[in-house]
Design a protein around this motif. Structure first.
Motif, PDB file in Angstrom:
ATOM      1  N   ARG A  20       9.710  45.005  23.662  1.00  0.00           N
ATOM      2  CA  ARG A  20      10.093  43.806  22.894  1.00  0.00           C
ATOM      3  C   ARG A  20      11.465  44.078  22.313  1.00  0.00           C
ATOM      4  O   ARG A  20      11.667  45.083  21.630  1.00  0.00           O
ATOM      5  N   VAL A  21      12.443  43.217  22.568  1.00  0.00           N
ATOM      6  CA  VAL A  21      13.837  43.519  22.244  1.00  0.00           C
ATOM      7  C   VAL A  21      14.380  42.652  21.116  1.00  0.00           C
ATOM      8  O   VAL A  21      14.196  41.432  21.111  1.00  0.00           O
ATOM      9  N   ILE A  22      15.054  43.306  20.175  1.00  0.00           N
ATOM     10  CA  ILE A  22      15.817  42.631  19.134  1.00  0.00           C
ATOM     11  C   ILE A  22      17.281  42.944  19.410  1.00  0.00           C
ATOM     12  O   ILE A  22      17.696  44.113  19.384  1.00  0.00           O
ATOM     13  N   ALA A  23      18.067  41.943  19.728  1.00  0.00           N
ATOM     14  CA  ALA A  23      19.485  42.129  20.014  1.00  0.00           C
ATOM     15  C   ALA A  23      20.307  41.800  18.790  1.00  0.00           C
ATOM     16  O   ALA A  23      20.130  40.749  18.168  1.00  0.00           O
ATOM     17  N   VAL A  24      21.213  42.723  18.453  1.00  0.00           N
ATOM     18  CA  VAL A  24      22.153  42.525  17.353  1.00  0.00           C
ATOM     19  C   VAL A  24      23.549  42.672  17.956  1.00  0.00           C
ATOM     20  O   VAL A  24      24.140  43.755  17.911  1.00  0.00           O
ATOM     21  N   PRO A  25      24.108  41.622  18.572  1.00  0.00           N
ATOM     22  CA  PRO A  25      25.356  41.748  19.330  1.00  0.00           C
ATOM     23  C   PRO A  25      26.497  42.323  18.499  1.00  0.00           C
ATOM     24  O   PRO A  25      26.686  41.950  17.334  1.00  0.00           O
ATOM     25  N   SER A  26      27.259  43.236  19.118  1.00  0.00           N
ATOM     26  CA  SER A  26      28.396  43.830  18.416  1.00  0.00           C
ATOM     27  C   SER A  26      29.713  43.350  19.014  1.00  0.00           C
ATOM     28  O   SER A  26      30.449  42.590  18.388  1.00  0.00           O
ATOM     29  N   VAL A  27      30.019  43.756  20.243  1.00  0.00           N
ATOM     30  CA  VAL A  27      31.310  43.414  20.853  1.00  0.00           C
ATOM     31  C   VAL A  27      31.243  42.105  21.634  1.00  0.00           C
ATOM     32  O   VAL A  27      32.156  41.281  21.549  1.00  0.00           O
ATOM     33  N   ALA A  28      30.176  41.909  22.388  1.00  0.00           N
ATOM     34  CA  ALA A  28      30.042  40.714  23.226  1.00  0.00           C
ATOM     35  C   ALA A  28      28.757  39.968  22.877  1.00  0.00           C
ATOM     36  O   ALA A  28      27.773  40.585  22.470  1.00  0.00           O
ATOM     37  N   PRO A  29      28.750  38.641  23.011  1.00  0.00           N
ATOM     38  CA  PRO A  29      27.555  37.863  22.677  1.00  0.00           C
ATOM     39  C   PRO A  29      26.387  38.160  23.617  1.00  0.00           C
ATOM     40  O   PRO A  29      26.586  38.541  24.763  1.00  0.00           O
ATOM     41  N   ILE A  30      25.171  37.980  23.099  1.00  0.00           N
ATOM     42  CA  ILE A  30      23.946  38.132  23.876  1.00  0.00           C
ATOM     43  C   ILE A  30      23.087  36.910  23.608  1.00  0.00           C
ATOM     44  O   ILE A  30      22.825  36.576  22.450  1.00  0.00           O
ATOM     45  N   GLY A  31      22.674  36.236  24.650  1.00  0.00           N
ATOM     46  CA  GLY A  31      21.884  35.024  24.484  1.00  0.00           C
ATOM     47  C   GLY A  31      20.401  35.318  24.334  1.00  0.00           C
ATOM     48  O   GLY A  31      19.927  36.382  24.722  1.00  0.00           O
ATOM     49  N   PRO A  32      19.646  34.392  23.764  1.00  0.00           N
ATOM     50  CA  PRO A  32      18.199  34.555  23.636  1.00  0.00           C
ATOM     51  C   PRO A  32      17.522  34.455  24.997  1.00  0.00           C
ATOM     52  O   PRO A  32      18.076  33.883  25.932  1.00  0.00           O
ATOM     53  N   ALA A  33      16.333  35.028  25.097  1.00  0.00           N
ATOM     54  CA  ALA A  33      15.557  34.971  26.332  1.00  0.00           C
ATOM     55  C   ALA A  33      14.110  35.272  25.997  1.00  0.00           C
ATOM     56  O   ALA A  33      13.795  35.685  24.875  1.00  0.00           O
ATOM     57  N   ALA A  34      13.236  35.063  26.944  1.00  0.00           N
ATOM     58  CA  ALA A  34      11.823  35.349  26.729  1.00  0.00           C
ATOM     59  C   ALA A  34      11.638  36.826  26.390  1.00  0.00           C
ATOM     60  O   ALA A  34      12.183  37.698  27.072  1.00  0.00           O
ATOM     61  N   GLY A  35      10.882  37.104  25.336  1.00  0.00           N
ATOM     62  CA  GLY A  35      10.654  38.471  24.918  1.00  0.00           C
ATOM     63  C   GLY A  35      11.810  39.096  24.178  1.00  0.00           C
ATOM     64  O   GLY A  35      11.803  40.288  23.879  1.00  0.00           O
ATOM     65  N   ARG A  36      12.830  38.310  23.869  1.00  0.00           N
ATOM     66  CA  ARG A  36      14.031  38.811  23.188  1.00  0.00           C
ATOM     67  C   ARG A  36      14.347  37.945  21.983  1.00  0.00           C
ATOM     68  O   ARG A  36      14.298  36.722  22.053  1.00  0.00           O
ATOM     69  N   THR A  37      14.691  38.591  20.883  1.00  0.00           N
ATOM     70  CA  THR A  37      15.102  37.891  19.678  1.00  0.00           C
ATOM     71  C   THR A  37      16.518  38.323  19.327  1.00  0.00           C
ATOM     72  O   THR A  37      16.822  39.527  19.337  1.00  0.00           O
ATOM     73  N   VAL A  38      17.385  37.387  19.035  1.00  0.00           N
ATOM     74  CA  VAL A  38      18.771  37.695  18.696  1.00  0.00           C
ATOM     75  C   VAL A  38      18.996  37.435  17.213  1.00  0.00           C
ATOM     76  O   VAL A  38      18.659  36.352  16.708  1.00  0.00           O
ATOM     77  N   VAL A  39      19.538  38.429  16.518  1.00  0.00           N
ATOM     78  CA  VAL A  39      19.867  38.296  15.103  1.00  0.00           C
ATOM     79  C   VAL A  39      21.332  38.660  14.914  1.00  0.00           C
ATOM     80  O   VAL A  39      21.948  39.279  15.781  1.00  0.00           O
ATOM     81  N   SER A  40      21.892  38.295  13.788  1.00  0.00           N
ATOM     82  CA  SER A  40      23.312  38.550  13.550  1.00  0.00           C
ATOM     83  C   SER A  40      23.568  39.890  12.882  1.00  0.00           C
ATOM     84  O   SER A  40      24.685  40.403  12.917  1.00  0.00           O
ATOM     85  N   SER A  41      22.536  40.482  12.275  1.00  0.00           N
ATOM     86  CA  SER A  41      22.723  41.727  11.538  1.00  0.00           C
ATOM     87  C   SER A  41      21.385  42.421  11.342  1.00  0.00           C
ATOM     88  O   SER A  41      20.323  41.772  11.310  1.00  0.00           O
ATOM     89  N   LEU A  42      21.424  43.742  11.181  1.00  0.00           N
ATOM     90  CA  LEU A  42      20.208  44.488  10.851  1.00  0.00           C
ATOM     91  C   LEU A  42      19.670  44.116   9.482  1.00  0.00           C
ATOM     92  O   LEU A  42      18.512  44.413   9.171  1.00  0.00           O
ATOM     93  N   GLU A  43      20.479  43.460   8.685  1.00  0.00           N
ATOM     94  CA  GLU A  43      20.003  43.019   7.377  1.00  0.00           C
ATOM     95  C   GLU A  43      18.902  41.971   7.511  1.00  0.00           C
ATOM     96  O   GLU A  43      18.172  41.704   6.567  1.00  0.00           O
ATOM     97  N   GLU A  44      18.775  41.390   8.701  1.00  0.00           N
ATOM     98  CA  GLU A  44      17.703  40.424   8.962  1.00  0.00           C
ATOM     99  C   GLU A  44      16.420  41.098   9.451  1.00  0.00           C
ATOM    100  O   GLU A  44      15.400  40.436   9.633  1.00  0.00           O
ATOM    101  N   VAL A  45      16.492  42.411   9.674  1.00  0.00           N
ATOM    102  CA  VAL A  45      15.381  43.125  10.297  1.00  0.00           C
ATOM    103  C   VAL A  45      14.723  44.076   9.308  1.00  0.00           C
ATOM    104  O   VAL A  45      15.390  44.915   8.699  1.00  0.00           O
ATOM    105  N   ASP A  46      13.418  43.934   9.140  1.00  0.00           N
ATOM    106  CA  ASP A  46      12.635  44.899   8.375  1.00  0.00           C
ATOM    107  C   ASP A  46      11.304  45.102   9.082  1.00  0.00           C
ATOM    108  O   ASP A  46      11.063  44.536  10.156  1.00  0.00           O
ATOM    109  N   LEU A  47      10.436  45.922   8.495  1.00  0.00           N
ATOM    110  CA  LEU A  47       9.179  46.240   9.170  1.00  0.00           C
ATOM    111  C   LEU A  47       8.306  45.005   9.353  1.00  0.00           C
ATOM    112  O   LEU A  47       7.684  44.826  10.409  1.00  0.00           O
ATOM    113  N   ALA A  48       8.262  44.143   8.358  1.00  0.00           N
ATOM    114  CA  ALA A  48       7.467  42.923   8.480  1.00  0.00           C
ATOM    115  C   ALA A  48       7.986  42.054   9.623  1.00  0.00           C
ATOM    116  O   ALA A  48       7.205  41.461  10.377  1.00  0.00           O
ATOM    117  N   PHE A  49       9.298  41.985   9.770  1.00  0.00           N
ATOM    118  CA  PHE A  49       9.919  41.215  10.853  1.00  0.00           C
ATOM    119  C   PHE A  49       9.506  41.792  12.208  1.00  0.00           C
ATOM    120  O   PHE A  49       9.115  41.048  13.123  1.00  0.00           O
TER     121      PHE A  49
END
Length: 233
Positions: free
Chosen positions: A195-224
């Motif tokens: 299960r993938v959480i993408a936090v794009p740095s240099v190039a954009p990454i689009g959403p896809a099945a089984g993938r979640t895209v966030v803008s920063s690790l500040e959006e990610v915690d254990l509950a998330f």
């Protein structure tokens, strides 16, 4: 390191509990993707070549052999892959020896995963010598194991590093959350069945099945992370 890579598995409805968290390093936990490009630019300038800024998206996130090989071919520089690899690693080590900024939210997330004893691995295409230097800043106690790009026969975008990390943590890939910042790393994790959480740095990454895209690790915690796994039911 010689290891047998487990085969990717098929996700099932029972794969809903978080067993492990697997984290990329450059651009995900430490703000170093720009460091690599700066070092590459400086090394090739010393060889009499100017790198095209558009190449930055080509070399980001992959194994050094691929990135260095591409730059040699693109510039026609008179240097071998082995020689260039040494120069790049030395330049990068010098750079992180002066400063090594963490990505926003990285320290908090690592501390939380440690507090709740979530099995965690560092999975990078960087070489072992680089990983060990970075671990002194991140804190080696935060990771049960680490996988380096020069320790596997096939590194990202192949699934091997993530399959090895999951096996090393005695976790099913489908019950591992992977946090990545590049398309190359995302491809590796998805090929492994994670299960993938993408936090794009240099190039954009689009959403896809089984993938979640966030803008920063500040959006990610254990509950998330646990919530994302539950959503796969």
């Amino acid at each position: 390191m010689t290891s047998t890579v487990p085969a990717p598995e098929t996700r099932t409805a029972e794969d809903s509990a978080l067993q492990a968290v697997l984290l990329d390093m450059d651009g995900t936990l430490v703000d170093t993707e720009g460091f690599w490009w700066d070092v590459e630019t400086e090394v090739f300038a010393s060889l009499g070549h100017v790198l095209d800024e558009t190449w930055r998206h080509v070399v980001v996130g992959g194994p050094m052999t691929r990135s260095a090989g591409f730059l040699i071919e693109a510039t026609g520089a008179d240097i071998t892959l082995a020689e260039l690899t040494v120069l790049l690693n030395e330049g990068f080590e010098d750079r992180i020896g002066r400063t090594l900024p963490l990505m926003p939210g990285a320290a908090r997330l690592l501390a939380e995963l440690s507090e709740y004893e979530i099995p965690t691995a560092l999975v990078s295409a960087s070489h072992r010598r680089i990983i060990d230097r970075v671990l002194t800043v991140l804190g080696p106690h935060h990771f049960a194991l680490s996988i380096a790009g020069d320790e596997v026969s096939r590194t990202k975008p192949f699934p091997d590093p993530y399959l090895l990390a999951a096996a090393g943590l005695d976790a099913r890939p489908s019950r591992c959350a992977v946090i990545e910042d590049t398309a190359t790393g995302v491809a590796a994790a998805e090929a492994a069945g994670c299960r993938v959480i993408a936090v794009p740095s240099v190039a954009p990454i689009g959403p896809a099945a089984g993938r979640t895209v966030v803008s920063s690790l500040e959006e990610v915690d254990l509950a998330f992370l646990r919530g994302l796994m539950t959503e796969m039911r």
